[in-house]
Structure formats: structure tokens, C-alpha cells
Design a protein around this motif. Structure first.
Motif, PDB file in Angstrom:
ATOM      1  N   TYR A 157      52.459 105.843 -70.989  1.00 12.66           N
ATOM      2  CA  TYR A 157      53.252 106.594 -71.973  1.00 12.66           C
ATOM      3  C   TYR A 157      52.364 107.074 -73.124  1.00 12.66           C
ATOM      4  O   TYR A 157      52.468 108.224 -73.557  1.00 12.66           O
ATOM      5  N   TRP A 158      51.505 106.173 -73.618  1.00 14.94           N
ATOM      6  CA  TRP A 158      50.661 106.525 -74.760  1.00 14.94           C
ATOM      7  C   TRP A 158      49.713 107.669 -74.405  1.00 14.94           C
ATOM      8  O   TRP A 158      49.542 108.618 -75.169  1.00 14.94           O
ATOM      9  N   LEU A 159      49.098 107.581 -73.226  1.00 18.60           N
ATOM     10  CA  LEU A 159      48.134 108.613 -72.839  1.00 18.60           C
ATOM     11  C   LEU A 159      48.828 109.952 -72.566  1.00 18.60           C
ATOM     12  O   LEU A 159      48.279 111.012 -72.872  1.00 18.60           O
ATOM     13  N   THR A 160      50.040 109.903 -72.027  1.00 17.69           N
ATOM     14  CA  THR A 160      50.813 111.136 -71.833  1.00 17.69           C
ATOM     15  C   THR A 160      51.099 111.791 -73.176  1.00 17.69           C
ATOM     16  O   THR A 160      50.987 113.008 -73.336  1.00 17.69           O
ATOM     17  N   MET A 161      51.498 110.966 -74.154  1.00 19.58           N
ATOM     18  CA  MET A 161      51.740 111.488 -75.502  1.00 19.58           C
ATOM     19  C   MET A 161      50.458 112.075 -76.083  1.00 19.58           C
ATOM     20  O   MET A 161      50.473 113.151 -76.691  1.00 19.58           O
ATOM     21  N   ARG A 162      49.332 111.401 -75.873  1.00 22.07           N
ATOM     22  CA  ARG A 162      48.065 111.794 -76.488  1.00 22.07           C
ATOM     23  C   ARG A 162      47.497 113.064 -75.856  1.00 22.07           C
ATOM     24  O   ARG A 162      46.950 113.925 -76.536  1.00 22.07           O
ATOM     25  N   THR A 163      47.613 113.188 -74.519  1.00 18.48           N
ATOM     26  CA  THR A 163      46.973 114.303 -73.811  1.00 18.48           C
ATOM     27  C   THR A 163      47.926 115.445 -73.508  1.00 18.48           C
ATOM     28  O   THR A 163      47.499 116.571 -73.280  1.00 18.48           O
ATOM     29  N   GLN A 164      49.248 115.112 -73.462  1.00 21.17           N
ATOM     30  CA  GLN A 164      50.269 116.098 -73.064  1.00 21.17           C
ATOM     31  C   GLN A 164      49.955 116.666 -71.681  1.00 21.17           C
ATOM     32  O   GLN A 164      50.179 117.837 -71.390  1.00 21.17           O
ATOM     33  N   ARG A 165      49.413 115.780 -70.834  1.00 17.37           N
ATOM     34  CA  ARG A 165      49.072 116.158 -69.464  1.00 17.37           C
ATOM     35  C   ARG A 165      49.881 115.294 -68.498  1.00 17.37           C
ATOM     36  O   ARG A 165      50.225 114.157 -68.790  1.00 17.37           O
ATOM     37  N   GLU A 166      50.142 115.835 -67.321  1.00 19.82           N
ATOM     38  CA  GLU A 166      50.817 115.070 -66.280  1.00 19.82           C
ATOM     39  C   GLU A 166      49.771 114.439 -65.373  1.00 19.82           C
ATOM     40  O   GLU A 166      48.798 115.088 -64.985  1.00 19.82           O
ATOM     41  N   PHE A 167      49.960 113.162 -65.046  1.00 22.09           N
ATOM     42  CA  PHE A 167      49.061 112.495 -64.100  1.00 22.09           C
ATOM     43  C   PHE A 167      49.841 111.387 -63.408  1.00 22.09           C
ATOM     44  O   PHE A 167      50.852 110.893 -63.917  1.00 22.09           O
ATOM     45  N   THR A 168      49.375 110.998 -62.239  1.00 18.85           N
ATOM     46  CA  THR A 168      50.050 109.944 -61.487  1.00 18.85           C
ATOM     47  C   THR A 168      49.653 108.579 -62.028  1.00 18.85           C
ATOM     48  O   THR A 168      48.620 108.433 -62.689  1.00 18.85           O
ATOM     49  N   ALA A 169      50.461 107.587 -61.708  1.00 15.97           N
ATOM     50  CA  ALA A 169      50.172 106.219 -62.167  1.00 15.97           C
ATOM     51  C   ALA A 169      48.816 105.743 -61.654  1.00 15.97           C
ATOM     52  O   ALA A 169      48.094 105.027 -62.352  1.00 15.97           O
ATOM     53  N   PHE A 173      43.452 105.232 -65.190  1.00 19.19           N
ATOM     54  CA  PHE A 173      42.118 104.913 -65.714  1.00 19.19           C
ATOM     55  C   PHE A 173      41.231 106.157 -65.774  1.00 19.19           C
ATOM     56  O   PHE A 173      40.544 106.402 -66.776  1.00 19.19           O
ATOM     57  N   LYS A 174      41.237 106.933 -64.707  1.00 20.93           N
ATOM     58  CA  LYS A 174      40.390 108.135 -64.674  1.00 20.93           C
ATOM     59  C   LYS A 174      40.798 109.117 -65.781  1.00 20.93           C
ATOM     60  O   LYS A 174      39.943 109.740 -66.423  1.00 20.93           O
ATOM     61  N   GLU A 175      42.103 109.256 -66.014  1.00 22.74           N
ATOM     62  CA  GLU A 175      42.578 110.151 -67.074  1.00 22.74           C
ATOM     63  C   GLU A 175      42.187 109.621 -68.454  1.00 22.74           C
ATOM     64  O   GLU A 175      41.827 110.387 -69.350  1.00 22.74           O
ATOM     65  N   PHE A 176      42.268 108.297 -68.607  1.00 20.78           N
ATOM     66  CA  PHE A 176      41.869 107.699 -69.883  1.00 20.78           C
ATOM     67  C   PHE A 176      40.378 107.927 -70.124  1.00 20.78           C
ATOM     68  O   PHE A 176      39.963 108.289 -71.231  1.00 20.78           O
ATOM     69  N   GLU A 177      39.578 107.695 -69.083  1.00 22.49           N
ATOM     70  CA  GLU A 177      38.129 107.883 -69.202  1.00 22.49           C
ATOM     71  C   GLU A 177      37.810 109.334 -69.554  1.00 22.49           C
ATOM     72  O   GLU A 177      36.973 109.610 -70.417  1.00 22.49           O
ATOM     73  N   ARG A 178      38.505 110.247 -68.915  1.00 24.25           N
ATOM     74  CA  ARG A 178      38.296 111.674 -69.178  1.00 24.25           C
ATOM     75  C   ARG A 178      38.667 112.020 -70.613  1.00 24.25           C
ATOM     76  O   ARG A 178      37.938 112.730 -71.305  1.00 24.25           O
ATOM     77  N   TRP A 179      39.811 111.485 -71.075  1.00 24.35           N
ATOM     78  CA  TRP A 179      40.237 111.760 -72.454  1.00 24.35           C
ATOM     79  C   TRP A 179      39.242 111.175 -73.459  1.00 24.35           C
ATOM     80  O   TRP A 179      38.869 111.831 -74.434  1.00 24.35           O
ATOM     81  N   LEU A 180      38.775 109.953 -73.189  1.00 22.47           N
ATOM     82  CA  LEU A 180      37.867 109.291 -74.124  1.00 22.47           C
ATOM     83  C   LEU A 180      36.557 110.072 -74.270  1.00 22.47           C
ATOM     84  O   LEU A 180      36.028 110.217 -75.376  1.00 22.47           O
TER      85      LEU A 180
END
Length: 490
Positions: A157-169, A173-180
Motif C-alpha cells: 500500500y505504501w509503495l503504491t501511494m509513493r509511486t502511483q504505479r501498479e505492480f503485482t504482489a 521488492f523489485k519495485e521498491f528497489e527500483r523506486w529507491l
């Protein structure tokens, strides 16, 4: 080999993760304890004692155990060079074993970055991450068809709010790493933000069930809809100097109206991920007027999977459709509970309508004219169809109320005169006394309670449908409603 005064923990050849270190020291010193490590020690002591008790020469058997542990137990030892990254080695080794939770990989990534930056890793752990290693964050939760830890769900939920991107469960981790990598946010700031939003998430999860926000959050759980959570994290994360309480409540009323209207019209939830991601983006552009942003964005939604049902659609469904037979029971129940809340005034005894999995089960949906109406409810004498439309009419809103689970089977198919007396004696709800046992306001029907027929069902249904528009207003009514603190406490 080491300085005991300066580095006492260098005594241990195996060193656990931060959360277990205090207990590890305690059990290694033989001082007992009450955690999982102490339970493990107690288990092995019990098993060894039982095993030794079976032997004629327990000392010989104990010697064999010591020799086995010292000489036959195989250990893998990895010596790292000065520039090797322990966290990367850990991730690589673990990828061939039991998969880690995404939260553990994210934790690993953050602490690796912190180590590289020369930060005090122990301080960061104790200040920010320690609560996430507690059991309450590791409980399994099911969202949709996927079961994950509560911490993984929160991070999604937090990462969706932060990135406003859709990703699968599975891509968390990969989306978090990419955002970071792309955000350039300092590691300690990420830790601090996660801690802050975790507190907000707890607040939302444990919110009292009364008031505009509490009732909405309860209904969201009952409808098993979690997709608004990134938007809620954003709204609750805004300081009241940015978004005043009244504006937050107005935004929540709009979300509540959107969800409940669509649920009661039995519309699809398939596109909700996109809907609420778009809402986060809209609110982020206008945080100090988040309520207006939400109302405007919802009003602009188009198509069967996204639109916000109009007053006409909503009223027509509640007045005419056999909602009990077409909807899941939980949707009908939240409708009746909300109407009961709305019927209460400052002069009504302040009883709380039972809600929730445990307490709400005490109230069940009752058909006033029973589903098996032919037993004791003969058709009207002047009815040429001989009651043919009753099979659908009994499932409409005008014929439904709430009663206790004990009273429901007692009422059964009994005739109206008996049922009226039982309801009058045992029910305390305004939904029953104010719209069923007596005529709804502005209803021109004489001797209302003498009978219960098609005309009364339709009349009551029209009144309750009108009341529902006040509970879940559309855009124009929300914009003109100041939502005073008095009304917000209902």
C-alpha cells in the motif's frame, strides 16, 4: 582473541538478527527467558533428558552426543573479504532456499545501503525497524487470493501511494528497489517515513467504529475492499494544517458513497486498483483541497467498471430491485445498519448498532412479509395476479429490517398481527419502530400498522431509498454540505 571489555559479543560464533540478540545473550548465559529461543533451549533439554533416561549408561550416551556434535555435524563457513557485501551474499544464498518475505529483502536492501553510507546500523534498527520484527507485523493476511504477511501488505500500500504505479504482489521488492534507486531519498528518511506511515496504518486498522470515518472503515472491511488503502494512507498522512479534518471527512464520505453505491448496484470492482491510484495522483496535485480533488475525479469516472452511480440509478435500485436475493448478505446488512444510524437523532437513546464480525452477528436480516408468504399471508382480495409479484417484492428494501439472531427464527412465517406484537415487544431499532410499526415521515397512509401489504412495502422502500441518498450523497450534495463536527459524530 578479542577485547572482552570493548566487544563482549565477539564471544559468540553465531550471531542472530537484531530482534533476537537480547534473548540470545540471555539463553547463552543460561538465564532462561520467555521467547522462542528460550523455548528452543527448553525443547532440546527435554528431548535430551528423555533420551538419556532410556540408557543404562547415560554418561556414555551423553559422550556419544557430544562427539557427534563436535565431529559429525557439518557446518558451512563463508569467510568474506574486506570488500565483500554480506547482505548481497545472504540474498544470493537464500534465493536457492526458502524464499524470504519481500519485507525481509527490503529490510536487507535498506540496511545494506545504510552500511555503505557509514550509518549507525544498530541505531537505525532500534529507532525504526525493530517494531516490524514483532509478531503483529508478521501475521498472515489474505488480500484477494494472495496470503502474505501484514508487513508485506502494508509495504505494498505504501509503495503504491509513493509511486502511483501498479505492480503485482510478487514484484514488491523489485519495485521498491527500483523506486529507491530513482528517488534519491536518504536511507534514514525512508526508515522514518515507513515508521510514520506504519503508525497511520495501525490507526486506520484499529479506528473506533463510530463517526463518519469509523463507519466507512468498517464498511470497507465488510465489503472486503482494500484497494482504497493507498489513498487513505495519503489522506491520513497529511497534517491538519494542510488538510483540515472537515475536508478529510468530506473526501472519505465521497469514497464511501462511491464504494457503497457501486456495491449495492452490484457493479464490478475489477478496475478499482486503477481508480484509486488515479485518486492518489489527483490528491497529490491538490493536497490542501483533497476533498474537492476526490469528488471531481470520481465524478469524471466513465464506463461500467468505474462510474459513480447517480442519484437516479441508486434510488431506482433501492426502490425496485430484490436486493436481498441479488446481493451478498454483507452488502444488504451494511445498508440496513447505515439506515438505522441515520434514523437516530439527538433525542434517541444512544445505543450503538452492533457491527463487526463478532457483535454484528447478533443482528440478522428479517423479511417482514416472509419469503414463504403463502403459508400465512393470503393475497389481497382485489389482486388479479394473486400475489404473483410478491416473490420478488419480499426481497426489496421496503420489506427488510434487522432483528437479533434469536428472534429471527421465532418470527419465521407467522402472520402479521403476531409478528407485529413480537417486533414491538423485542426490537429497539428505529428502523423497525419508526418505519415499520409506525408510518415513515410524510406518509399518507391511515391505519399503517393494521396490515402489511404491497403498498406499504413500496412506500417504506421509497422512504428508505430517499434516506440512503442522505447517507451516501453524490458530488453536488457533498460540495454543499459543510460536514459540521456535530453531523460527523453520527
Amino acid at each position: 582473541m578479542f577485547d572482552r571489555a570493548k566487544h563482549p559479543d565477539h564471544l559468540y560464533k553465531v550471531w542472530p538478527t537484531n530482534a533476537d540478540r537480547d534473548e540470545f545473550r540471555t539463553v547463552m548465559r543460561g538465564e532462561g527467558g520467555a521467547g522462542r529461543l528460550a523455548e528452543a533451549v527448553a525443547y532440546f533439554q527435554q528431548e535430551i533428558d528423555a533420551w538419556l533416561a532410556e540408557a543404562a549408561e547415560p554418561e556414555d550416551r551423553l559422550g556419544m552426543l557430544v562427539q557427534t556434535l563436535r565431529e559429525q555435524l557439518r557446518l558451512v563457513i563463508i569467510d568474506l573479504e574486506e570488500h565483500d557485501d554480506a547482505q548481497v551474499v545472504f540474498e544470493t544464498l537464500n534465493s536457492r532456499g526458502t524464499p524470504l518475505e519481500h519485507a525481509d529483502l527490503i529490510k536487507n536492501l535498506l540496511f545494506r545501503d545504510a552500511e555503505r553510507a557509514g550509518a549507525d546500523v544498530d541505531r537505525l534498527y532500534k529507532t525504526y525497524w525493530a517494531p516490524f520484527d514483532q509478531d503483529e507485523w508478521r501475521v498472515e493476511q489474505t488480500t484477494g487470493r494472495i496470503t502474505r504477511s501484514r508487513l508485506d501488505v502494508f509495504l505494498t500500500y505504501w509503495l503504491t501511494m509513493r509511486t502511483q504505479r501498479e505492480f503485482t504482489a510478487s514484484a514488491l521488492f523489485k519495485e521498491f528497489e527500483r523506486w529507491l534507486l530513482s528517488s534519491a531519498v536518504a536511507t534514514e528518511d525512508v526508515f522514518a517515513e515507513l515508521t510514520r506511515y506504519a503508525e497511520i496504518y495501525d490507526l486506520i486498522d484499529d479506528h473506533p467504529l463510530h463517526g463518519v470515518e469509523g463507519r466507512f472503515l468498517y464498511r470497507m472491511k465488510v465489503l472486503q475492499t482494500s484497494t482504497p488503502m493507498p489513498l487513505l494512507l495519503f489522506l491520513y498522512g497529511l497534517d491538519e494544517t494542510v488538510l483540515p479534518l472537515e475536508r478529510r471527512r468530506r473526501a472519505i464520505r465521497a469514497i464511501d458513497s462511491y464504494l457503497v453505491r457501486r456495491a449495492l448496484l452490484n457493479l464490478s470492482t475489477r478496475d478499482y486498483n486503477n481508480v484509486f491510484r488515479d485518486l492518489v495522483a489527483a490528491v497529490a496535485r491538490q493536497p490542501d483541497h483533497a476533498d474537492e480533488a476526490v469528488i471531481k475525479a470520481l465524478s469524471a469516472m466513465q464506463g461500467h467498471h468505474r462510474h459513480w452511480p447517480s442519484d437516479y440509478e441508486f434510488r431506482a435500485t433501492l426502490e425496485q430491485d430484490p436486493i436481498y436475493s441479488r446481493l451478498v448478505r454483507r452488502s444488504v446488512r451494511i445498508l440496513l445498519e447505515a439506515l438505522e444510524d441515520e434514523l437516530r437523532t439527538d433525542h434517541t437513546e444512544q445505543l450503538t448498532v452492533p457491527v463487526g464480525e463478532q457483535v454484528g452477528a447478533k443482528l440478522t436480516i428479517e423479511h417482514v412479509m416472509p419469503q414463504s408468504w403463502r403459508d400465512n399471508w393470503p393475497p389481497l382480495e382485489n389482486d388479479p395476479s394473486e400475489g404473483a409479484d410478491r416473490d420478488e417484492l419480499v426481497h426489496t428494501l421496503g420489506n427488510l429490517t434487522l432483528v437479533t439472531a434469536r428472534l429471527n427464527p421465532t418470527l419465521g412465517n407467522m402472520a402479521w398481527e403476531d409478528k407485529r406484537q413480537w417486533l414491538g415487544k423485542h426490537s429497539l431499532l428505529r428502523l423497525t419502530h419508526g418505519t415499520l410499526l409506525s408510518a415513515p415521515p410524510n406518509t399518507d397512509v391511515s391505519d399503517w400498522a393494521t396490515t402489511w401489504d404491497e403498498h406499504r412495502i413500496r412506500t417504506r422502500g421509497t422512504y428508505l431509498a430517499s434516506l440512503s441518498l442522505d447517507v451516501w450523497p453524490h458530488a453536488d450534495d457533498l460540495r454543499t454540505d459543510p460536514l459540521s463536527s456535530e453531523s460527523s459524530s453520527k
